[in-house]
Design a protein around this motif. Structure first.
Motif, PDB file in Angstrom:
ATOM      1  N   ALA A   1       1.259  -1.290   0.110  1.00 55.69           N
ATOM      2  CA  ALA A   1       0.035  -0.113   0.002  1.00 55.69           C
ATOM      3  C   ALA A   1       0.767   1.209  -0.181  1.00 55.69           C
ATOM      4  O   ALA A   1       0.626   2.196  -1.017  1.00 55.69           O
ATOM      5  N   VAL A   2       2.023   1.412   0.995  1.00 54.94           N
ATOM      6  CA  VAL A   2       2.863   2.324   0.862  1.00 54.94           C
ATOM      7  C   VAL A   2       3.173   2.318  -0.345  1.00 54.94           C
ATOM      8  O   VAL A   2       3.903   3.288  -0.606  1.00 54.94           O
ATOM      9  N   PHE A   3       3.995   1.509  -1.115  1.00 54.49           N
ATOM     10  CA  PHE A   3       4.522   1.166  -2.216  1.00 54.49           C
ATOM     11  C   PHE A   3       3.768   2.210  -2.965  1.00 54.49           C
ATOM     12  O   PHE A   3       4.187   2.625  -4.615  1.00 54.49           O
ATOM     13  N   THR A   4       2.854   1.382  -3.705  1.00 52.60           N
ATOM     14  CA  THR A   4       1.627   1.747  -4.219  1.00 52.60           C
ATOM     15  C   THR A   4       1.316   3.675  -4.564  1.00 52.60           C
ATOM     16  O   THR A   4       1.057   3.921  -5.080  1.00 52.60           O
ATOM     17  N   ALA A   5       1.000   3.460  -2.664  1.00 54.61           N
ATOM     18  CA  ALA A   5       0.807   5.424  -2.599  1.00 54.61           C
ATOM     19  C   ALA A   5       1.821   6.110  -3.187  1.00 54.61           C
ATOM     20  O   ALA A   5       2.225   7.460  -3.689  1.00 54.61           O
ATOM     21  N   LEU A   6       3.238   5.864  -2.726  1.00 55.03           N
ATOM     22  CA  LEU A   6       4.269   6.315  -3.235  1.00 55.03           C
ATOM     23  C   LEU A   6       4.495   6.123  -4.470  1.00 55.03           C
ATOM     24  O   LEU A   6       4.695   8.115  -5.962  1.00 55.03           O
ATOM     25  N   LEU A   7       4.129   5.192  -5.875  1.00 54.16           N
ATOM     26  CA  LEU A   7       4.118   5.429  -6.954  1.00 54.16           C
ATOM     27  C   LEU A   7       3.189   6.651  -7.564  1.00 54.16           C
ATOM     28  O   LEU A   7       3.358   6.334  -8.610  1.00 54.16           O
ATOM     29  N   LEU A   8       2.235   6.287  -7.338  1.00 54.89           N
ATOM     30  CA  LEU A   8       0.821   6.974  -7.763  1.00 54.89           C
ATOM     31  C   LEU A   8       1.733   8.722  -6.983  1.00 54.89           C
ATOM     32  O   LEU A   8       0.905   9.616  -8.210  1.00 54.89           O
ATOM     33  N   ALA A   9       2.058   8.624  -6.058  1.00 49.32           N
ATOM     34  CA  ALA A   9       2.451  10.298  -5.989  1.00 49.32           C
ATOM     35  C   ALA A   9       3.428  10.384  -7.228  1.00 49.32           C
ATOM     36  O   ALA A   9       3.508  11.437  -7.501  1.00 49.32           O
ATOM     37  N   GLY A  10       4.463  10.046  -7.508  1.00 49.29           N
ATOM     38  CA  GLY A  10       5.862  10.077  -8.597  1.00 49.29           C
ATOM     39  C   GLY A  10       4.569   9.868  -9.145  1.00 49.29           C
ATOM     40  O   GLY A  10       5.124  11.350 -10.123  1.00 49.29           O
ATOM     41  N   LEU A  11       3.817   9.357 -10.150  1.00 49.92           N
ATOM     42  CA  LEU A  11       2.951   9.468 -11.236  1.00 49.92           C
ATOM     43  C   LEU A  11       2.378  10.631 -11.441  1.00 49.92           C
ATOM     44  O   LEU A  11       2.400  11.394 -12.392  1.00 49.92           O
ATOM     45  N   SER A  12       1.572  11.218 -10.018  1.00 56.07           N
ATOM     46  CA  SER A  12       0.421  13.091 -10.300  1.00 56.07           C
ATOM     47  C   SER A  12       1.980  13.675 -10.625  1.00 56.07           C
ATOM     48  O   SER A  12       1.858  14.276 -11.522  1.00 56.07           O
ATOM     49  N   PHE A  13       2.802  13.892 -10.094  1.00 54.92           N
ATOM     50  CA  PHE A  13       4.142  14.547 -10.178  1.00 54.92           C
ATOM     51  C   PHE A  13       4.715  14.433 -11.208  1.00 54.92           C
ATOM     52  O   PHE A  13       4.675  15.594 -11.827  1.00 54.92           O
ATOM     53  N   LEU A  14       4.230  13.154 -12.116  1.00 53.65           N
ATOM     54  CA  LEU A  14       4.915  13.946 -12.831  1.00 53.65           C
ATOM     55  C   LEU A  14       3.994  14.000 -13.989  1.00 53.65           C
ATOM     56  O   LEU A  14       4.021  14.379 -15.387  1.00 53.65           O
ATOM     57  N   VAL A  15       2.888  13.558 -14.012  1.00 51.37           N
ATOM     58  CA  VAL A  15       1.910  14.125 -15.025  1.00 51.37           C
ATOM     59  C   VAL A  15       1.704  15.780 -14.592  1.00 51.37           C
ATOM     60  O   VAL A  15       1.592  16.117 -15.475  1.00 51.37           O
ATOM     61  N   TRP A  16       1.960  15.624 -13.755  1.00 51.38           N
ATOM     62  CA  TRP A  16       2.118  18.052 -12.760  1.00 51.38           C
ATOM     63  C   TRP A  16       3.389  17.883 -13.653  1.00 51.38           C
ATOM     64  O   TRP A  16       2.934  19.638 -14.165  1.00 51.38           O
ATOM     65  N   LEU A  17       4.399  17.581 -13.797  1.00 48.80           N
ATOM     66  CA  LEU A  17       5.791  18.162 -14.634  1.00 48.80           C
ATOM     67  C   LEU A  17       5.319  18.359 -15.854  1.00 48.80           C
ATOM     68  O   LEU A  17       5.516  19.130 -16.448  1.00 48.80           O
ATOM     69  N   GLY A  18       4.795  17.663 -16.481  1.00 50.94           N
ATOM     70  CA  GLY A  18       4.277  17.426 -18.250  1.00 50.94           C
ATOM     71  C   GLY A  18       3.452  19.078 -18.438  1.00 50.94           C
ATOM     72  O   GLY A  18       3.705  19.174 -19.685  1.00 50.94           O
ATOM     73  N   ALA A  19       2.731  18.224 -17.484  1.00 47.15           N
ATOM     74  CA  ALA A  19       1.281  19.604 -17.929  1.00 47.15           C
ATOM     75  C   ALA A  19       1.853  21.176 -17.725  1.00 47.15           C
ATOM     76  O   ALA A  19       2.370  21.892 -18.547  1.00 47.15           O
TER      77      ALA A  19
END
Length: 368
Positions: free
Chosen positions: A235-253
């Motif tokens: 769960a922690v790893f998934t949360a970190l992964l989702l947070a990382g993906l969200s950061f990448l999406v925000w950075l790309g946008a």
């Protein structure tokens, strides 16, 4: 008035004689209590010496640090097992669980363990067997080596119940549990005591059991604990992964927005430049002679169309226009003069007219 003191003295001596046996019993009870206190003090001292001699760890510390519970009656589980394991400091719980789970053929077990020096002494039972006997305790647990009420091994502890008997054999190297009928267990205990050099045989009767310090069972289910830890880690790893993906999406946008804004600024600049250039061209056209020539041509063409005429020649040379047109014969001379033309000749198609430059051009022998 005189009192007879001898009468009262005789009565007091008689009462003291009656209380004599009772006072003797009280004195004997006090002596027994003193001796019992001395024995407990000696036992505590020996226990402290044993604990000071080697570092110990037990399931009791786990229970004391856990949730509080009520201790009920003692109970000897029919499938009770016991044994010893080599000790690794800090990993006693996992070692005991592995041994107990393998012996009980179940990963959900209740255990009681005590470690002394380089060994772990434990008792274990399936958790399902304690389902109908909650909050009970096993007297054998209070007699494991290192416990307060334990006897120095080798020693044999026996308990004879109504239907069966149980024996716990403790040696310097191991621990074994036997269960059977009273006669079989008694014979086994006597034979084992002889083999161990006349080891002590201690029979656990209710009065003796009441003197023991109850040790509660400790529930172990490391498989479920590991599963929970694994799920928590996932769960922690998934949360970190989702947070990382969200950061990448925000950075790309953000990068896309910045790039689009830069491109928009470039496009606006190019549009302004083109507009400015177009305005300059318009100003140039307004100031050029060609604009006037085009205006004159448009006016002449409109005038000819108004009288159903048409142009045959329109030429500009040295900024001087020359034109020839055909109009119907009914057009008046005033209208021809308004167009700036003159009659040249009459043709089958109509009257040919032209401006001064055309008349001079034809007079000079130019072709029509």
């Amino acid at each position: 008035m005189a009192f007879d003191l001898s009468k009262y003295m005789n009565r007091a001596s008689e009462e003291l004689k009656k209380l004599g046996p009772l006072l003797e019993k009280i004195g004997m009870g006090a002596k027994a209590e003193d001796s019992l206190a001395q024995e407990e003090s000696a036992s505590d001292t020996s226990g402290k010496k044993l604990k000071n001699a080697s570092y110990t760890a037990s399931s009791l510390s786990k229970v004391l640090m856990g949730e509080p519970g009520m201790m009920g009656e003692y109970y000897f589980p029919p499938e009770l097992i016991g044994g010893t394991c080599p000790r690794i400091p800090g990993e006693e719980e996992e070692i005991v669980w592995n041994a107990a789970a393998e012996a009980c053929d179940s990963e959900r077990v209740h255990v009681i363990w005590q470690s002394v020096e380089n060994k772990i002494w434990y008792l274990a039972v399936r958790s399902s067997e304690l389902g109908s006997h909650p909050n009970t305790w096993c007297p054998f647990a209070s007699l494991l080596p290192g416990m307060k009420n334990a006897t120095i091994p080798p020693v044999c502890y026996t308990y004879y119940g109504d239907e069966s008997a149980t024996m716990m054999l403790v040696t310097n190297d191991g621990l074994q549990i036997y269960r059977g009928t009273g006669l079989v267990v008694r014979a086994k205990a006597e034979r084992s005591a002889r083999e161990m050099g006349d080891a002590a045989i201690i029979e656990l009767v209710p009065d003796k059991i009441m003197e023991l310090a109850p040790i509660p069972w400790y529930s172990l289910s490391l498989f479920e604990d590991r599963a929970r830890r694994i799920l928590a880690a996932i769960a922690v790893f998934t949360a970190l992964l989702l947070a990382g993906l969200s950061f990448l999406v925000w950075l790309g946008a953000s990068m896309s927005l910045i790039s689009s804004k830069h491109q928009l600024e470039g496009t606006l600049q190019q549009t302004q430049d083109k507009t400015t250039e177009l305005m300059r061209n318009v100003e140039k056209l307004r100031a050029s002679p060609l604009r006037d020539q085009l205006a004159k041509f448009a006016d002449l063409n409109d005038s000819l169309l108004a009288v159903n005429g048409f142009l045959q020649v329109y030429e500009i040379k040295d900024n001087r226009p020359r034109w020839r047109a055909i109009i119907p014969g009914n057009v008046t001379a005033d209208r021809i003069n308004e167009m700036g033309g003159k009659n040249i000749e009459t043709t089958p198609q109509g009257v040919a007219i032209g401006n001064t430059a055309e008349v001079e051009y034809e007079a000079a022998g130019g072709k029509k």
